[in-house]
Design a protein around this motif. Structure first.
Motif, short mmCIF file in Angstrom:
data_model
loop_
_atom_site.label_atom_id
_atom_site.label_comp_id
_atom_site.label_asym_id
_atom_site.label_seq_id
_atom_site.Cartn_x
_atom_site.Cartn_y
_atom_site.Cartn_z
N LYS A 178 2.58 -8.73 5.13
CA LYS A 178 2.42 -7.41 5.73
C LYS A 178 2.48 -6.33 4.65
O LYS A 178 3.25 -6.44 3.70
CB LYS A 178 3.51 -7.15 6.78
CG LYS A 178 3.36 -7.97 8.06
CD LYS A 178 4.43 -7.60 9.05
CE LYS A 178 4.23 -8.32 10.37
NZ LYS A 178 2.98 -7.89 11.05
N TYR A 179 1.67 -5.27 4.83
CA TYR A 179 1.70 -4.18 3.87
C TYR A 179 1.36 -2.86 4.56
O TYR A 179 0.82 -2.83 5.67
CB TYR A 179 0.75 -4.44 2.69
CG TYR A 179 -0.73 -4.45 3.04
CD1 TYR A 179 -1.50 -3.29 2.96
CD2 TYR A 179 -1.36 -5.63 3.43
CE1 TYR A 179 -2.86 -3.29 3.26
CE2 TYR A 179 -2.72 -5.66 3.73
CZ TYR A 179 -3.46 -4.49 3.65
OH TYR A 179 -4.80 -4.49 3.94
N ARG A 180 1.70 -1.78 3.85
CA ARG A 180 1.29 -0.45 4.27
C ARG A 180 0.51 0.19 3.13
O ARG A 180 0.55 -0.30 1.98
CB ARG A 180 2.49 0.42 4.64
CG ARG A 180 3.44 0.75 3.51
CD ARG A 180 4.61 1.59 3.99
NE ARG A 180 5.58 1.87 2.95
CZ ARG A 180 5.53 2.88 2.10
NH1 ARG A 180 4.50 3.74 2.16
NH2 ARG A 180 6.47 3.07 1.20
N LEU A 181 -0.21 1.27 3.43
CA LEU A 181 -1.02 1.94 2.42
C LEU A 181 -0.31 3.18 1.90
O LEU A 181 0.31 3.91 2.67
CB LEU A 181 -2.38 2.32 3.00
CG LEU A 181 -3.23 1.13 3.48
CD1 LEU A 181 -4.53 1.63 4.10
CD2 LEU A 181 -3.52 0.16 2.33
N ASP A 182 -0.40 3.40 0.57
CA ASP A 182 0.29 4.52 -0.06
C ASP A 182 -0.70 5.31 -0.92
O ASP A 182 -1.62 4.74 -1.52
CB ASP A 182 1.45 4.01 -0.92
CG ASP A 182 2.45 5.11 -1.23
OD1 ASP A 182 2.31 6.21 -0.70
OD2 ASP A 182 3.38 4.83 -2.02
#
Length: 537
Positions: free
Chosen positions: A210-214
């Motif tokens: 899982k990842y988020r965008l920065d």
């Protein structure tokens, strides 16, 4: 470094002044009585895990103004730190000579010594409840200085009570002060909540991560970072990273590219690489010790190991010295041992020293670091001295010499003639039998042997042990021998039914005789594995 951990039996004020050098301790945790006017009892567990009806008064948490308190107050005012002396006089004018003031006077003098023994990088945590926390904070401000106050931690220790007629008291307070301005500090993190993960980490890579965008744009103008990347024009202020770093991130698959050159590439931040959320000063994730918890030893005010683990990890490192001057059943000591810290524990009751020894032995076995008990009698002269100071403490100490469990509450009920006992199995029935222990610190005669014989008959116990400070008389030995032997069909051997031991003999190593298939009479601590990091020594 040649170091032995230390467990002291005695008054912590005297021990701190006599035994602990200036600036020698890295972390102090103390959980003193809260002036709750309660009498705390130790509830022992049976082999089944159920609490026994037998209980021992550990200490009476009732403070009263006395001539001794008056003397301590005068010592604070005449020779204590100036701000503490001023505060003590102000508190006396406000509270008068009552129980709360007696408690604060007792704590004030000890706090002076605890500050003295802390290293410049050291921290102290005082565990208290709202009964006295506001007064104790003033006390610590006067000794450590308000500028060295670090945090007031609130620990939610229980749930609300349905029958409460007020806001239900569910929390304790931990006051954290530093010795000086730069204490040892290791930030601790707790996992993100499921709600946070669902809202922030909305993307999943092909490998399931899982990842988020920065954002990858610079927050301020950086002319040297203004370049085109993979056909995407430079942001107005430039990129956050150099071309070399962008190339590395590209190779690692950490850049997310939008479907339009008018949008910006973004950085993938993976959930499994995030440390979590910094632990704040409100702790709701550490449960109290419930009645079925494995670590519950039955000691009053016992705190969960998870609480001490958080404190010790945050404010000390491996090899540091942790001090608990009110160590009780030894939670701070046990956690310090597991996390490979060195430790010093102090308690004024031998019952606590007894429990700490068993906890350490049961928890660590052969991995237990070397330690010594200081203050407990080691010869006949010091045993005599303990008897003069406190016959009750002498009795608990004598019972511990034969590894028996204390059985008498000195403050309640009639004398049953049983000061301690040992449970054992000697057949296949599954029913435990008992060795009854009596302790006599004064004159002894043949009547004491006959009394013990009567207790054995009443309790239907097969073996009795009489521990004496004085030498037994010849008629006593004759009377004991006349009681004969105890034998078992399933366990070989003959065991004298009445056995007499002097304190001197026990100190020399003489052992009582009974079948060795023993049942643990103390609640047994869970076996622990030490923290797997580099060795401390």
């Amino acid at each position: 470094m040649d170091w032995k951990n230390r467990l002291y039996f005695g008054d912590n004020l005297d021990i701190l002044r006599r035994e602990v050098p200036d600036a020698s301790v890295d972390l102090i945790y103390l959980d003193p009585p809260f002036n709750s006017n309660a009498t705390y009892n130790v509830l022992f567990k049976e082999k089944s895990g159920e609490e026994s009806a037998a209980q021992i008064t550990a200490f009476g948490d009732t403070w009263q103004w006395s001539t001794e308190t008056e003397a301590v107050y005068k010592e604070i005012v005449t020779s204590g730190p100036r701000k503490l002396a001023d505060l003590a006089q102000a508190l006396l004018a406000f509270l008068s000579r009552n129980d709360m003031m007696a408690y604060l006077v007792m704590m004030g003098l000890r706090m002076v010594e605890l500050r003295r023994v802390l290293k410049p990088t050291g921290s102290i945590y005082l565990h208290c409840d709202p009964t006295a926390s506001h007064y104790l904070k003033l006390l610590m401000d006067s000794i450590f200085g308000p500028e060295h106050f670090s945090a007031e931690v609130t620990w939610k220790r229980t749930g609300t009570h349905s029958d409460a007629k007020r806001w239900s008291p569910v929390a304790d307070v931990l006051l954290h002060y530093a010795r000086y301005g730069n204490p040892t500090w290791n930030p601790l993190y707790e996992p993100h909540s499921e709600e946070y993960i669902a809202s922030k980490y909305r993307y999943t890579d092909t490998d399931g991560r899982k990842y988020r965008l920065d954002n990858m744009t610079s927050p301020k103008p950086r002319p040297n970072m203004m370049y085109e990347w993979k056909g995407y024009p430079s942001p107005q202020l430039g990129w956050r990273y150099s071309k070399e770093t962008m190339a590395r991130l590209e190779a690692e698959g950490r850049i997310w590219y939008p479907d339009s050159k008018s949008k910006r590439p973004q950085l993938k931040r993976y959930l499994d690489e995030m440390e979590g959320v910094l632990v704040g000063n409100v702790w709701t994730d550490i449960d109290p010790i419930n009645s079925r918890a494995q670590e519950r030893l039955g000691y009053p005010t016992q705190k969960p190991e998870a609480l001490l683990e958080r404190i010790i990890k945050a404010s000390s490192n491996q090899g540091d010295i942790v001090l608990d001057p009110f160590c009780g059943c030894g939670t701070a000591v046990a956690v310090a041992e597991r996390l490979k810290r060195r430790w010093i524990g102090i308690d004024i009751t031998y019952l606590a020293i007894n429990l700490v020894q068993r906890r350490l032995r049961d928890s660590f076995g052969g991995q237990l670091s070397p330690y010594e008990i200081i203050g407990a009698p080691k010869d006949l002269q010091s045993a005599e001295a303990l008897k003069e100071i406190s016959p009750h403490q002498f009795e608990w100490w004598a019972v511990d010499l034969v590894n028996a469990r204390p059985a008498k509450d000195h403050k309640k009920g009639a004398d049953t003639g049983i000061d301690g006992y040992i449970n054992f199995f000697d057949d296949k029935s599954g029913n435990a039998k008992q060795v009854i222990v009596q302790v006599k610190s004064g004159y002894v005669g043949v009547n004491h042997v006959r009394d013990l014989k009567g207790v054995l008959e009443r309790e239907r116990a097969p073996i009795g042990v009489l521990i004496t400070l004085r030498e037994p008389t010849r008629p006593m030995l004759t009377e004991a021998a006349a009681a004969g032997f105890y034998e078992s069909e399933d366990f070989p051997g003959r065991y004298p039914r009445l056995q007499i031991f002097t304190i001197a003999e026990l100190l020399e190593g003489r052992k009582i005789q009974y079948p060795e298939y023993r049942v643990e009479t103390f609640a047994k601590a869970e076996r622990k594995t030490k923290h797997q990091q580099e060795e401390m020594f």
